[in-house]
Motif scaffolding. Structure first.
Motif, PDB file in Angstrom:
ATOM      1  N   ALA A 175       0.812  -1.223   0.000  1.00  0.00           N
ATOM      2  CA  ALA A 175       0.000   0.000   0.000  1.00  0.00           C
ATOM      3  C   ALA A 175       0.843   1.269   0.000  1.00  0.00           C
ATOM      4  CB  ALA A 175      -0.944   0.007   1.207  1.00  0.00           C
ATOM      5  N   LEU A 176       2.121   1.164   0.324  1.00  0.00           N
ATOM      6  CA  LEU A 176       2.959   2.360   0.292  1.00  0.00           C
ATOM      7  C   LEU A 176       3.095   2.911  -1.135  1.00  0.00           C
ATOM      8  CD1 LEU A 176       6.731   1.344   0.835  1.00  0.00           C
ATOM      9  CD2 LEU A 176       4.993  -0.090  -0.226  1.00  0.00           C
ATOM     10  N   ASP A 177       2.782   2.098  -2.127  1.00  0.00           N
ATOM     11  CA  ASP A 177       2.847   2.535  -3.519  1.00  0.00           C
ATOM     12  C   ASP A 177       1.497   3.008  -4.062  1.00  0.00           C
ATOM     13  OD1 ASP A 177       5.599   1.996  -3.815  1.00  0.00           O
ATOM     14  OD2 ASP A 177       5.190  -0.129  -4.163  1.00  0.00           O
ATOM     15  N   TRP A 178       0.455   2.978  -3.243  1.00  0.00           N
ATOM     16  CA  TRP A 178      -0.862   3.391  -3.697  1.00  0.00           C
ATOM     17  C   TRP A 178      -0.978   4.908  -3.717  1.00  0.00           C
ATOM     18  CZ3 TRP A 178      -4.400  -0.042  -0.100  1.00  0.00           C
ATOM     19  CH2 TRP A 178      -4.240  -1.394  -0.457  1.00  0.00           C
ATOM     20  N   THR A 179      -2.056   5.370  -4.357  1.00  0.00           N
ATOM     21  CA  THR A 179      -2.412   6.782  -4.271  1.00  0.00           C
ATOM     22  C   THR A 179      -3.110   7.058  -2.941  1.00  0.00           C
ATOM     23  OG1 THR A 179      -4.610   6.472  -5.246  1.00  0.00           O
ATOM     24  CG2 THR A 179      -2.756   6.833  -6.772  1.00  0.00           C
ATOM     25  N   ASP A 180      -3.215   8.322  -2.581  1.00  0.00           N
ATOM     26  CA  ASP A 180      -3.926   8.687  -1.351  1.00  0.00           C
ATOM     27  C   ASP A 180      -5.376   8.222  -1.409  1.00  0.00           C
ATOM     28  OD1 ASP A 180      -1.641   9.897  -0.399  1.00  0.00           O
ATOM     29  OD2 ASP A 180      -2.263  11.931  -0.933  1.00  0.00           O
ATOM     30  N   ALA A 181      -6.003   8.334  -2.579  1.00  0.00           N
ATOM     31  CA  ALA A 181      -7.405   7.928  -2.722  1.00  0.00           C
ATOM     32  C   ALA A 181      -7.565   6.427  -2.522  1.00  0.00           C
ATOM     33  CB  ALA A 181      -7.930   8.340  -4.097  1.00  0.00           C
ATOM     34  N   GLN A 182      -6.621   5.634  -3.019  1.00  0.00           N
ATOM     35  CA  GLN A 182      -6.700   4.191  -2.842  1.00  0.00           C
ATOM     36  C   GLN A 182      -6.538   3.810  -1.377  1.00  0.00           C
ATOM     37  OE1 GLN A 182      -3.570   3.321  -5.697  1.00  0.00           O
ATOM     38  NE2 GLN A 182      -5.031   2.347  -7.092  1.00  0.00           N
ATOM     39  N   ARG A 183      -5.645   4.481  -0.677  1.00  0.00           N
ATOM     40  CA  ARG A 183      -5.449   4.172   0.740  1.00  0.00           C
ATOM     41  C   ARG A 183      -6.665   4.588   1.565  1.00  0.00           C
ATOM     42  NH1 ARG A 183       0.241   5.293  -0.451  1.00  0.00           N
ATOM     43  NH2 ARG A 183      -0.069   7.522  -0.069  1.00  0.00           N
ATOM     44  N   LEU A 184      -7.280   5.724   1.218  1.00  0.00           N
ATOM     45  CA  LEU A 184      -8.493   6.146   1.922  1.00  0.00           C
ATOM     46  C   LEU A 184      -9.605   5.127   1.724  1.00  0.00           C
ATOM     47  CD1 LEU A 184      -9.978   8.390   3.539  1.00  0.00           C
ATOM     48  CD2 LEU A 184     -10.652   9.354   1.331  1.00  0.00           C
ATOM     49  N   GLN A 185      -9.762   4.629   0.511  1.00  0.00           N
ATOM     50  CA  GLN A 185     -10.781   3.622   0.243  1.00  0.00           C
ATOM     51  C   GLN A 185     -10.536   2.363   1.061  1.00  0.00           C
ATOM     52  OE1 GLN A 185     -11.553   2.572  -3.921  1.00  0.00           O
ATOM     53  NE2 GLN A 185     -11.849   0.443  -3.315  1.00  0.00           N
ATOM     54  N   PHE A 186      -9.293   1.893   1.100  1.00  0.00           N
ATOM     55  CA  PHE A 186      -8.960   0.687   1.848  1.00  0.00           C
ATOM     56  C   PHE A 186      -9.257   0.857   3.333  1.00  0.00           C
ATOM     57  CE2 PHE A 186      -5.930  -1.958   4.216  1.00  0.00           C
ATOM     58  CZ  PHE A 186      -6.186  -3.213   3.664  1.00  0.00           C
ATOM     59  N   ALA A 187      -8.888   2.010   3.877  1.00  0.00           N
ATOM     60  CA  ALA A 187      -9.086   2.250   5.309  1.00  0.00           C
ATOM     61  C   ALA A 187     -10.548   2.296   5.694  1.00  0.00           C
ATOM     62  CB  ALA A 187      -8.409   3.558   5.710  1.00  0.00           C
ATOM     63  N   ASN A 188     -11.434   2.559   4.732  1.00  0.00           N
ATOM     64  CA  ASN A 188     -12.859   2.680   5.013  1.00  0.00           C
ATOM     65  C   ASN A 188     -13.703   1.612   4.319  1.00  0.00           C
ATOM     66  OD1 ASN A 188     -13.285   5.474   6.540  1.00  0.00           O
ATOM     67  ND2 ASN A 188     -11.669   5.773   5.029  1.00  0.00           N
ATOM     68  N   ASP A 189     -13.069   0.596   3.778  1.00  0.00           N
ATOM     69  CA  ASP A 189     -13.788  -0.493   3.113  1.00  0.00           C
ATOM     70  C   ASP A 189     -14.540  -1.316   4.163  1.00  0.00           C
ATOM     71  OD1 ASP A 189     -14.683  -2.767   1.791  1.00  0.00           O
ATOM     72  OD2 ASP A 189     -12.813  -3.083   0.687  1.00  0.00           O
ATOM     73  N   PRO A 190     -15.867  -1.382   4.119  1.00  0.00           N
ATOM     74  CA  PRO A 190     -16.614  -2.122   5.134  1.00  0.00           C
ATOM     75  C   PRO A 190     -16.204  -3.585   5.245  1.00  0.00           C
ATOM     76  CG  PRO A 190     -18.097  -0.790   3.799  1.00  0.00           C
ATOM     77  CD  PRO A 190     -16.752  -0.735   3.127  1.00  0.00           C
ATOM     78  N   GLU A 191     -15.723  -4.173   4.169  1.00  0.00           N
ATOM     79  CA  GLU A 191     -15.344  -5.588   4.220  1.00  0.00           C
ATOM     80  C   GLU A 191     -13.996  -5.795   4.900  1.00  0.00           C
ATOM     81  OE1 GLU A 191     -15.842  -7.087   0.247  1.00  0.00           O
ATOM     82  OE2 GLU A 191     -17.982  -7.369   0.573  1.00  0.00           O
ATOM     83  N   ASN A 192     -13.283  -4.714   5.164  1.00  0.00           N
ATOM     84  CA  ASN A 192     -12.050  -4.805   5.944  1.00  0.00           C
ATOM     85  C   ASN A 192     -12.251  -4.314   7.369  1.00  0.00           C
ATOM     86  OD1 ASN A 192      -9.270  -5.387   6.307  1.00  0.00           O
ATOM     87  ND2 ASN A 192      -8.723  -3.252   5.932  1.00  0.00           N
ATOM     88  N   LEU A 193     -13.498  -4.112   7.771  1.00  0.00           N
ATOM     89  CA  LEU A 193     -13.784  -3.533   9.077  1.00  0.00           C
ATOM     90  C   LEU A 193     -14.763  -4.394   9.861  1.00  0.00           C
ATOM     91  CD1 LEU A 193     -14.228   0.183   7.937  1.00  0.00           C
ATOM     92  CD2 LEU A 193     -12.243  -0.799   9.087  1.00  0.00           C
ATOM     93  N   LEU A 194     -14.461  -4.597  11.140  1.00  0.00           N
ATOM     94  CA  LEU A 194     -15.353  -5.309  12.047  1.00  0.00           C
ATOM     95  C   LEU A 194     -15.361  -4.616  13.395  1.00  0.00           C
ATOM     96  CD1 LEU A 194     -14.389  -9.084  11.485  1.00  0.00           C
ATOM     97  CD2 LEU A 194     -16.490  -7.947  10.728  1.00  0.00           C
TER      98      LEU A 194
END
Length: 265
Positions: A175-194
Motif C-alpha cells: 500500500a505504500l505505492d498506492w495513491t492517497d485515494a486508494q489508501r483512503l478507500q482501503f481504510a474505510n472499506d466495510p469488508e475490511n472492518l469489524l
C-alpha cells in the motif's frame, strides 16, 4: 493499534443512505443490511435497533465480496496465488497516509466508525441530534464470541473498529505505492472492518497472521480467509511466515471460502 474514534433531523430511518463508493457489491450488501438494525423510536425520540444479539455479528461475518477478486472459491487455493515477498517499510508507515480516520467517504452524513457500529451492533440507540452516533448497543464479538454491552458515555473504547488487514501491514505489503485515494478507500472499506472487543483489538495491533489469530479457534479459518480475500482484491502480498501460518490454519478447513466469514463457534 487500531483507531477507535467516534463522533439532520431527529427521525426514525430504515437504512443508511447511499452505497460506499468503490467498495463493490459486497459493500453494498453490507450497507443495505443496516436497514434491519433500525426499527423504531423510544418515547424521547432516540432510535432503537431491533435485531437479536447474535444476528448482526453473524451477518457481518457472513457477508462476502462475490463481485470482487477473492470473493468466491477456496481461500487455500487463493492463498497460493498471492505473491510472497519481504516487507517494505521504507518510508515508514504513518496512519495519516490512509486519510483522516473514519471519514464520511460515502457522504451519508455518518462517519465510517458509526456506520460499522450500526451494522455490527444490535439493540442500538442512536443520538437523535445527528441521527448517526451510536450511543449504546450489544456486540457479539467475532474474535472471542463474548457478548459486549457498549455504552459510549461510559467506555467508548470497549468496542473498537478493527481493520482485518491492519493498515500498517497493508502499507508494508504494497500500500505504500498506492495513491492517497486508494489508501483512503482501503481504510474505510466495510469488508475490511469489524466491530470487535477493544482489549482484543489492542492486543492484535498491526500483527499479521503469523503473529496473531483470534482467540476463538472457531473464528480463525474465517478470519484468515477474509485477510486472503482482501489481499487478493487489493493486490497486496504476504511474507513467508504469514503465508505459512495462513496455510496451517486453512488446512483444518480446506473448503473455507475466501473473504466470506462464518459465525465463530
Amino acid at each position: 493499534m487500531r483507531d477507535s474514534g467516534v463522533n439532520a433531523v431527529p427521525v426514525c430511518r430504515s437504512g443508511r443512505a447511499g452505497p460506499r463508493r468503490g467498495a463493490g457489491l459486497g459493500a453494498l450488501a453490507l450497507l443495505l443490511a443496516l436497514s434491519a438494525l433500525v426499527a423504531g423510536c423510544n418515547s424521547d425520540g432516540t432510535l432503537v435497533g431491533s435485531a437479536s444479539p447474535s444476528t448482526a455479528a453473524d451477518d457481518a461475518l457472513s457477508a462476502g465480496g462475490s463481485g470482487s477478486a477473492g470473493g468466491s472459491g477456496s481461500a487455500l487455493k487463493l492463498l497460493a496465488t498471492l505473491p510472497v515477498r519481504a516487507e517494505d517499510n521504507s518510508p515508514k508507515y504513518q496512519r495519516d497516509k490512509f486519510g483522516t480516520p473514519w471519514s464520511d467517504v460515502d457522504h451519508n452524513h455518518c462517519d465510517t466508525r458509526n456506520d460499522i457500529l450500526h451494522r455490527d451492533l444490535t439493540s442500538t440507540t442512536i443520538r437523535k441530534s445527528d441521527n448517526c452516533t451510536v450511543l449504546t448497543g450489544e456486540l457479539r464479538d467475532p474474535y472471542t464470541t463474548r457478548i459486549i454491552r457498549f455504552d459510549r458515555s461510559r467506555n467508548a473504547s470497549a468496542v473498537q473498529i478493527d481493520h482485518v488487514v491492519p493498515l500498517a501491514d497493508a502499507w508494508r505489503t504494497g500500500a505504500l505505492d498506492w495513491t492517497d485515494a486508494q489508501r483512503l478507500q482501503f481504510a474505510n472499506d466495510p469488508e475490511n472492518l469489524l466491530a470487535v472487543d477493544g482489549p482484543t483489538n489492542i492486543r492484535k495491533s498491526d500483527q499479521d497472521a503469523s503473529e496473531w489469530l483470534p482467540p476463538s479457534p472457531g473464528a480463525q479459518c474465517a478470519y484468515v480467509a477474509r485477510q486472503i480475500g482482501l489481499k487478493s482484491r487489493y493486490h497486496l502480498w504476504v511474507i513467508a511466515a504469514e503465508a505459512a501460518a495462513m496455510r496451517t490454519v486453512l488446512q483444518k478447513c480446506p473448503t473455507q471460502p475466501a473473504l466470506a466469514l462464518t459465525a465463530p463457534n
